[in-house]
Design an enzyme around this catalytic site. Structure first.
Site, PDB file in Angstrom:
ATOM      1  N   ASP A  19      19.877 -81.342 -66.036  1.00  0.00           N
ATOM      2  CA  ASP A  19      19.687 -81.610 -67.464  1.00  0.00           C
ATOM      3  C   ASP A  19      18.391 -80.996 -67.969  1.00  0.00           C
ATOM      4  O   ASP A  19      18.180 -80.884 -69.181  1.00  0.00           O
ATOM      5  CB  ASP A  19      19.687 -83.118 -67.712  1.00  0.00           C
ATOM      6  CG  ASP A  19      20.110 -83.456 -69.133  1.00  0.00           C
ATOM      7  OD1 ASP A  19      20.592 -82.545 -69.833  1.00  0.00           O
ATOM      8  OD2 ASP A  19      19.955 -84.608 -69.544  1.00  0.00           O
ATOM      9  N   ASP A  61      25.663 -80.889 -73.008  1.00  0.00           N
ATOM     10  CA  ASP A  61      26.289 -82.199 -72.832  1.00  0.00           C
ATOM     11  C   ASP A  61      27.771 -82.183 -73.170  1.00  0.00           C
ATOM     12  O   ASP A  61      28.523 -83.028 -72.680  1.00  0.00           O
ATOM     13  CB  ASP A  61      25.592 -83.244 -73.706  1.00  0.00           C
ATOM     14  CG  ASP A  61      24.107 -83.332 -73.426  1.00  0.00           C
ATOM     15  OD1 ASP A  61      23.742 -83.418 -72.241  1.00  0.00           O
ATOM     16  OD2 ASP A  61      23.314 -83.300 -74.392  1.00  0.00           O
ATOM     17  N   GLU A  99      36.863 -84.525 -83.568  1.00  0.00           N
ATOM     18  CA  GLU A  99      37.055 -84.539 -82.115  1.00  0.00           C
ATOM     19  C   GLU A  99      35.780 -84.946 -81.384  1.00  0.00           C
ATOM     20  O   GLU A  99      35.836 -85.626 -80.355  1.00  0.00           O
ATOM     21  CB  GLU A  99      37.549 -83.169 -81.631  1.00  0.00           C
ATOM     22  CG  GLU A  99      38.884 -82.724 -82.218  1.00  0.00           C
ATOM     23  CD  GLU A  99      40.000 -83.741 -82.000  1.00  0.00           C
ATOM     24  OE1 GLU A  99      39.959 -84.474 -80.991  1.00  0.00           O
ATOM     25  OE2 GLU A  99      40.905 -83.814 -82.856  1.00  0.00           O
ATOM     26  N   HIS A 141      35.751 -88.571 -81.120  1.00  0.00           N
ATOM     27  CA  HIS A 141      36.492 -89.112 -79.976  1.00  0.00           C
ATOM     28  C   HIS A 141      35.650 -89.049 -78.707  1.00  0.00           C
ATOM     29  O   HIS A 141      35.654 -89.985 -77.902  1.00  0.00           O
ATOM     30  CB  HIS A 141      37.791 -88.329 -79.779  1.00  0.00           C
ATOM     31  CG  HIS A 141      38.848 -88.641 -80.785  1.00  0.00           C
ATOM     32  ND1 HIS A 141      39.157 -89.926 -81.178  1.00  0.00           N
ATOM     33  CD2 HIS A 141      39.674 -87.822 -81.485  1.00  0.00           C
ATOM     34  CE1 HIS A 141      40.131 -89.890 -82.069  1.00  0.00           C
ATOM     35  NE2 HIS A 141      40.463 -88.627 -82.280  1.00  0.00           N
ATOM     36  N   HIS A 181      40.886 -93.584 -83.821  1.00  0.00           N
ATOM     37  CA  HIS A 181      41.281 -93.326 -85.202  1.00  0.00           C
ATOM     38  C   HIS A 181      41.068 -94.587 -86.035  1.00  0.00           C
ATOM     39  O   HIS A 181      41.180 -95.706 -85.543  1.00  0.00           O
ATOM     40  CB  HIS A 181      42.745 -92.891 -85.273  1.00  0.00           C
ATOM     41  CG  HIS A 181      42.960 -91.503 -84.765  1.00  0.00           C
ATOM     42  ND1 HIS A 181      44.118 -91.114 -84.142  1.00  0.00           N
ATOM     43  CD2 HIS A 181      42.157 -90.407 -84.767  1.00  0.00           C
ATOM     44  CE1 HIS A 181      44.029 -89.836 -83.799  1.00  0.00           C
ATOM     45  NE2 HIS A 181      42.841 -89.391 -84.167  1.00  0.00           N
ATOM     46  N   ASP A 218      17.394 -86.717 -73.720  1.00  0.00           N
ATOM     47  CA  ASP A 218      16.411 -85.637 -73.604  1.00  0.00           C
ATOM     48  C   ASP A 218      16.481 -84.716 -74.812  1.00  0.00           C
ATOM     49  O   ASP A 218      17.551 -84.280 -75.220  1.00  0.00           O
ATOM     50  CB  ASP A 218      16.635 -84.838 -72.316  1.00  0.00           C
ATOM     51  CG  ASP A 218      18.001 -84.175 -72.279  1.00  0.00           C
ATOM     52  OD1 ASP A 218      19.006 -84.867 -72.538  1.00  0.00           O
ATOM     53  OD2 ASP A 218      18.061 -82.963 -72.001  1.00  0.00           O
TER      54      ASP A 218
END
EC number: 3.4.24.-
Length: 968
Positions: free
Chosen positions: A345, A352, A403, A406, A412, A466
Site C-alpha cells: 500500500d 484500492d 458501481e 456497490h 440499490h 493512507d
C-alpha cells in the site's frame, strides 16, 4: 441496435443498457487518447453528482465557436470561456483544477500503441494544466469540468441541463484565431460540437441484483445471483450512523475519518478505437464528475476519489477477456487487474479499486440492459475490488459512481432493506436501480449513507486511510464545456446523431436524432445535459437547471463542514440489566458544499443505561432470552426432533464473533448465527464483564458501566476485596467403576473449578467428570454418554464451561454464583487408572459479631490475553497482582488462593500436510519418476488451502526418481 421512437416521444430503457452505440474506429495519437480517458474519469464524477447510472435522455446539439480568454491582473488564474448556442450566451468562469490526478500518476499501455510502453506524466506539466472547473453564467447551482488542451472537451451543468463539448470532427471543423494571447496558444480557433441534454424518467439497469440478502463482506459470491446478499435485520432510522454487520474490530469506532480511494482506470481496445486521441481526457473528465459526487455531504463521510494509474489496452488479447456476459467480464477483469497492482500500500502506484471502461454491450442473465457490474462490499479486497462500466457517453459517469457505491457496500435504494430509511424517495438518488430524476440537494439516499458509514465503522475500509502520495489531478472544467450536446449524442447514439432542440427539456433531458423506418426521429435515454452545457445567453446547465454564470461565486468557493451540537440521548437498548444509549451529531454547522471537506472526528457517543438488576426470569440470561425468541420461528426438524430449542453457544466461537447471536440447537449440536448482532448491552461472554455495542465487544466493569474498571472479586462481589468469602478445596481419588460423588457444591458458590488431569501422554485414562443436578438429572456426561468437545452448560442462569472429555486437562469452571446446588461426580469405566481430581470454590463467610476492622488484601486479576496459538497447544496469560483495599500493591495475599496467571488454550489440532500414495513409475524400465499428491487437511479431515499449513513442515519429497528394472 436500440429501437428508435418517433419524434417527440421518449425512449426509456433499463439502467444496465444505454443502447447500441455505433462503434466508430478512429486512429489518433496515444497521448491524446489517454487525455480523453482522464477527462472521462473527471466527467464521471461531475455527472454522478447530477444524474444517475445510465438514464435515457433527450438531447440537441449545435456547432459553436468557443471564445477563450485569460483574466488580467491578480485573477490571472481565471479563464473565461464564452459559447453562443441555443439562442443564449454561455459564460464559463474557470479555475485550474487537476486535484483528481496523482502528482506522479502512471499512464501505461498494453499491446500496440503509437508511443512508449509507459509514460510517467508530471502533474505540474503535461496533463495537469489542461483541466479546469468552475461555474456557468454565475449560477451557484451550476458546475463545469473541462479540458482546454487540443480544443475544449468536457461537460457542464446548468439549470437542469447537461452540456457536453468537444472539437467537431472531420470536415465540420474550421480553424480560426482564438481570443487568447499568442504566447499562450499558437493554434487557430476550432468549431466545436455543443450538446445539450435533459433528463427524463426511466433508466437503465445495474448488474447487481437485489433479490437476495447480502453476505458478510468476507464472503465471496461467484455469481450474479448471490452478489447482493444482505444481513438478516433491516436497518432502522434510529440505527443511522451506527455500524452493522460483522467485521474486523476497529480501535476507533463511530469516527468520521478521511478516506482516499486510489483508483486505476482501464480502457479496453474498443474504447481506444472509439475515442482515439481524446480517450484519456474523456475518462478523467468522467472520473472528476464522480469524485465531486463523493464529496457531497449527503454521503455523510469524507471520501476522496483519486486516480493513481491509467492503463489503455491496445491489443485485446493482452487484456482481460471482455464479452457481452457482464458477470464473466467482471470475473475476468478482477482476476486480470490484480497482476498490475503492487501488493504494498506504500507503493505510489498501488490502487484500492480498478474500473474497466468498455464499449462492449454488456448483458445480464436475462437481458442486455446492463450498464455496469461490481461486487458488493469489496473495496479493500485486492481480488474483488473492481467494476466494469459500459461506456455509452458521458452518462457513464453516473454508472461509475453507482458501481463504486456497490463496492462501498451500498445496495440499490429500492432494496427491501432500505425501505425504512428511504421512504418514498427511493428513485431519486444515485443508487436507484431505475433513476427517474436526481435529487440534487441529496444525491445519496439515507440508506446509502447509512450503509457506507456502517461498512467503514466496522473496519472494512482500512486500506483507504493512507493519503495518496502522487494522485493524478482531475480536470476542473465542467463536462458540458468540453463536449457539446451534439458530441454527447454521438457518444451515446453514434457519429450520425445530433442534438434535438427541445425548450421544454432544457438542461433536464438530452434528446438526440436518429432514424427509424427511414424517418428522422428524436430519441433519449433520459439523462440530463452535462454540467456546463450552455442553456442561454450567460447561462449554463448545473444540476439539471439553467442558471446564470454570474452566480458562479456562490458555488465555486468550497465551504468546509463543521460539527453541530450533540443531540439528545436516545432510548436505552434494555429496560434493565445494563443497556446502551446513543447521542449523535451532524456535520451541519455549516453543511459542507462546493467540494468542501466533510467533518472529521467522532460522530456518535454511547453510554450505559438502566444498569439495575432485572427481575428473575427463571434464571435465564439475556442471551438465552434472545436465542429462545427464535424457537417459535424454527419449525424445521432435525432428525427425530419435532422442533428446535435454541440455547447460546460460547465455546468454539471466535473472539471476533462474540457479539453475534450464535445459538445451538439443544440436544442436536447444530449451531447457527441467528442474528448478526446481539442486543446492545449483552455480555460478550460468561467469563467477561465486557458488553456488546453494535456488534463489537467493548470493555465494561462488573457494575455494567462501559469503561468502568470495577471487577468481581473471588467472592463474586463487584468491586469487593475478597474478604467476604472463604476458599473450599479438596482432592479426591477413586477406583470403583461407575458414577461416584466427588463433592456437592452449594448454591451461592463462586469461582468453581474442578480439574481432572489425565496421565501424561494420554487423552483419557478411563475416568471422566460428570455433573448431576439436585433433582437427580444429569446435565453433563450422564447415562454413560460423553461430551468430547468443549462446551458451555447453561443451567438455571449459571454458565459452566466444560473442556470436553478428550482434553488433556478435563476441567469444569463457573463464572457467576451458583443458583442451585450441583454434585460433581467421576465416571469410572473399564480398567481405569486411579484418577486425581481437585476442586476449589468460594463460599460466603458467616457474619462476625465483633466490630474489628481488619486490613484486607486481595488478588486482583485482569482479563485473559489473546491465545498464543490458534491451534495445537497454546497459552493465555493475564496479570495477577496483590493489592490492598485502597488498590495499592500489597504482599499479604494468601498464596494458596492466588489465581492462575496462565492457562492452556487452542486445544484443536493444527492443520497438517497429508501425502497420498505414490503413482506408478513413469517408465517401465530405466530411470523414471513417480509422484504423490500433497494436500493440507484440518483435524477433521477437511481439505484446506496450502496457506493454512505450516510451510516449514511441508514434505519435500512428493516427486522422486524410480527404477523398476534396467532396460535391456
Amino acid at each position: 441496435m436500440q429501437p428508435k421512437v418517433p419524434l417527440g416521444s421518449r425512449k426509456q430503457k433499463p439502467c444496465s443498457d444505454m443502447g447500441d452505440v455505433q462503434r466508430a474506429a478512429r486512429s489518433r495519437g496515444s497521448l491524446s487518447a489517454h487525455m480523453l480517458l482522464l477527462l472521462l474519469a473527471s466527467i464521471t464524477m461531475l455527472l454522478c453528482a447530477r444524474g444517475a447510472h445510465g438514464r435515457p435522455t433527450e438531447e440537441d446539439e449545435e456547432l459553436v465557436l468557443p471564445s477563450l480568454e485569460r483574466a488580467p491582473g491578480h485573477d490571472s488564474t481565471t479563464t473565461r470561456l464564452r459559447l453562443d448556442a441555443f439562442g443564449q450566451q454561455l459564460h464559463l468562469k474557470l479555475q485550474p483544477d487537476s486535484g483528481f490526478l496523482a502528482p506522479g500518476f502512471t499512464l501505461q499501455t498494453v499491446g500496440r500503441s503509437p508511443g512508449s510502453e509507459a509514460q510517467h506524466l508530471d502533474p505540474t506539466g503535461d496533463l495537469a494544466h489542461c483541466f479546469y472547473s468552475g461555474t456557468v453564467n454565475g449560477d451557484p447551482g451550476s458546475a463545469a469540468a473541462l479540458s482546454l488542451c487540443e480544443g475544449v472537451r468536457g461537460a457542464f451543468y446548468l439549470q437542469g441541463e447537461e452540456f457536453f463539448i468537444q472539437p467537431a470532427p472531420g470536415v465540420a471543423t474550421e480553424r480560426l484565431a482564438p481570443a487568447v494571447p499568442e504566447e499562450e496558444s499558437s493554434a487557430r480557433p476550432q468549431f466545436h460540437i455543443l450538446r445539450r441534454r435533459r433528463r427524463g424518467s426511466g433508466g437503465a439497469k445495474c448488474g447487481v441484483m437485489d433479490d437476495e440478502t447480502l453476505p458478510t463482506s468476507d464472503s465471496r459470491p461467484e455469481s450474479q445471483n448471490t452478489r447482493n446478499q444482505w444481513p438478516v435485520r433491516d436497518p432502522t432510522p434510529q440505527d443511522a450512523g451506527k455500524p452493522s454487520g460483522p467485521g474486523s474490530i476497529r480501535k476507533k469506532r463511530f469516527v468520521s475519518s478521511p478516506r482516499y480511494v486510489e483508483t486505476m482506470l482501464v480502457a479496453d481496445q474498443s474504447m481506444a478505437d472509439f475515442h482515439g486521441s481524446g480517450l484519456k481526457h474523456y475518462l478523467l473528465t468522467l472520473f472528476s464528475v464522480a469524485a465531486r459526487f463523493y464529496k457531497h455531504p449527503s454521503i455523510r463521510n469524507s471520501i476522496s476519489l483519486v486516480v493513481v494509474k491509467i492503463l489503455v489496452i491496445y491489443e485485446e488479447q493482452k487484456g482481460p477477456e471482455v464479452t457481452s456476459n457482464a458477470a464473466l467480464t467482471l470475473r475476468n477483469f478482477c482476476s486480470w487487474q490484480k497482476q498490475h497492482n503492487s501488493p504494498s500500500d506504500r507503493d505510489p502506484e498501488h490502487y484500492d479499486t480498478a474500473i474497466l471502461f468498455t464499449r462492449q454491450d454488456l448483458c445480464g442473465s436475462h437481458t442486455c440492459d446492463t450498464l455496469g457490474m461490481a461486487d458488493v462490499g469489496t473495496v479493500c479486497d485486492p481480488s474483488r475490488s473492481c467494476s466494469v462500466i459500459e461506456d455509452d457517453g458521458l452518462q457513464a459517469a453516473f454508472t461509475t459512481a453507482h458501481e463504486l457505491g456497490h463496492v462501498f457496500n451500498m445496495p440499490h435504494d429500492d432494496a427491501k432493506h432500505c425501505a425504512s430509511l428511504n421512504g418514498v424517495s427511493g428513485d431519486s438518488h444515485l443508487m436507484a436501480s431505475m433513476l427517474s430524476s436526481l435529487d440534487h440537494s441529496q444525491p445519496w439516499s439515507p440508506c446509502s449513507a447509512y450503509m457506507v458509514t456502517s461498512f467503514l465503522d466496522n473496519g472494512h475500509g482500512e486500506c483507504l486511510m493512507d493519503k495518496p502520495q502522487n494522485p493524478i489531478k482531475l480536470p476542473s472544467d465542467l463536462p458540458g464545456t468540453l463536449y457539446d450536446a451534439n458530441r454527447q449524442c454521438q457518444f451515446t447514439f453514434g457519429e450520425e446523431s445530433k442534438h434535438c432542440p427541445d425548450a421544454a427539456s432544457t438542461c433536464t433531458t438530452l434528446w438526440c436524432t436518429g432514424t427509424s423506418g427511414g424517418l428522422l426521429v428524436c430519441q433519449t435515454k433520459h439523462f440530463p445535459w452535462a454540467d456546463g452545457t450552455s442553456c442561454g445567453e450567460g447561462k449554463w446547465c448545473v444540476s439539471g437547471k439553467c442558471v446564470n454564470k454570474t452566480d458562479m461565486k456562490h458555488f465555486a468557493t468550497p465551504v468546509h463542514g463543521s460539527w453541530g451540537p450533540w443531540g439528545p440521548w436516545g432510548d436505552c437498548s434494555r429496560t434493565c440489566g445494563g443497556g446502551v444509549q446513543y447521542t449523535m451529531r451532524e456535520c451541519d454547522n455549516p453543511v459542507p458544499k462546493n467540494g468542501g471537506k466533510y467533518c472529521e472526528g467522532k460522530r456518535v457517543r454511547y453510554r450505559s443505561c438502566n444498569i439495575e438488576d432485572c427481575p428473575d426470569n427463571n434464571g435465564k440470561t439475556f442471551r438465552e432470552e434472545q436465542c429462545e425468541a427464535h424457537n417459535e420461528f424454527s419449525k424445521a426438524s432435525f432428525g427425530n426432533e419435532p422442533t428446535v430449542e435454541w440455547t447460546p453457544k460460547y465455546a468454539g466461537v471466535s473472539p471476533k464473533d462474540r457479539c453475534k447471536l450464535t445459538c445451538e440447537a439443544k440436544g442436536i449440536g447444530y449451531f447457527f448465527v441467528l442474528q448478526p448482532k446481539v442486543v446492545d448491552g449483552t455480555p460478550c461472554s460468561p467469563d467477561s464483564t465486557s458488553v456488546c455495542v453494535q456488534g463489537q465487544c467493548v470493555k465494561a466493569g462488573c457494575d455494567r458501566i462501559i469503561d468502568s474498571k470495577k471487577k468481581f472479586d473471588k467472592c463474586g462481589v463487584c468491586g469487593g476485596n475478597g474478604s467476604t468469602c472463604k476458599k473450599m478445596s479438596g482432592i479426591v481419588t477413586s477406583t470403583r467403576p461407575g458414577y461416584h460423588d466427588i463433592v456437592t457444591i452449594p448454591a451461592g458458590a463462586t469461582n468453581i473449578e474442578v480439574k481432572h488431569r489425565n496421565q501424561r501422554g494420554s487423552r483419557n485414562n478411563g475416568s471422566f467428570l460428570a455433573i448431576r443436578a439436585a433433582d437427580g438429572t444429569y446435565i453433563l456426561n450422564g447415562n454413560f454418554t460423553l461430551s468430547t468437545l468443549e462446551q458451555d452448560l447453561t443451567y438455571k442462569g449459571t454458565v459452566l464451561r466444560y473442556s470436553g472429555s478428550s482434553a488433556a486437562l478435563e476441567r469444569i469452571r463457573s463464572f457467576s454464583p451458583l443458583k442451585e446446588p450441583l454434585t460433581i461426580q467421576v465416571l469410572m469405566v473399564g480398567h481405569a487408572l486411579r484418577p486425581k481430581i481437585k476442586f476449589t470454590y468460594f463460599m460466603k463467610k458467616k457474619t462476625e459479631s465483633f466490630n474489628a476492622i481488619p486490613t484486607f488484601s486481595e488478588w486482583v486479576i485482569e482479563e485473559w490475553g489473546e491465545c498464543s496459538k490458534t491451534c495445537g497447544s497454546g497459552w493465555q496469560r493475564r496479570v495477577v497482582q496483590c493489592r490492598d483495599i485502597n488498590g495499592h500493591p500489597a504482599s499479604e495475599c494468601a498464596k494458596e488462593v492466588k489465581p492462575a496467571s496462565t492457562r492452556p488454550c487452542a486445544d484443536l489440532p493444527c492443520p497438517h500436510w497429508q501425502v497420498g500414495d505414490w503413482s506408478p513409475c513413469s517408465k517401465t524400465c530405466g530411470k523414471g519418476y513417480k509422484k504423490r499428491t500433497l494436500k493440507c487437511v484440518s483435524h477433521d479431515g477437511g481439505v484446506l488451502s496450502n496457506e493454512s499449513c505450516d510451510p516449514l513442515k511441508k514434505p519435500k519429497h512428493y516427486i522422486d526418481f524410480c527404477t523398476l528394472t534396467q532396460c535391456s
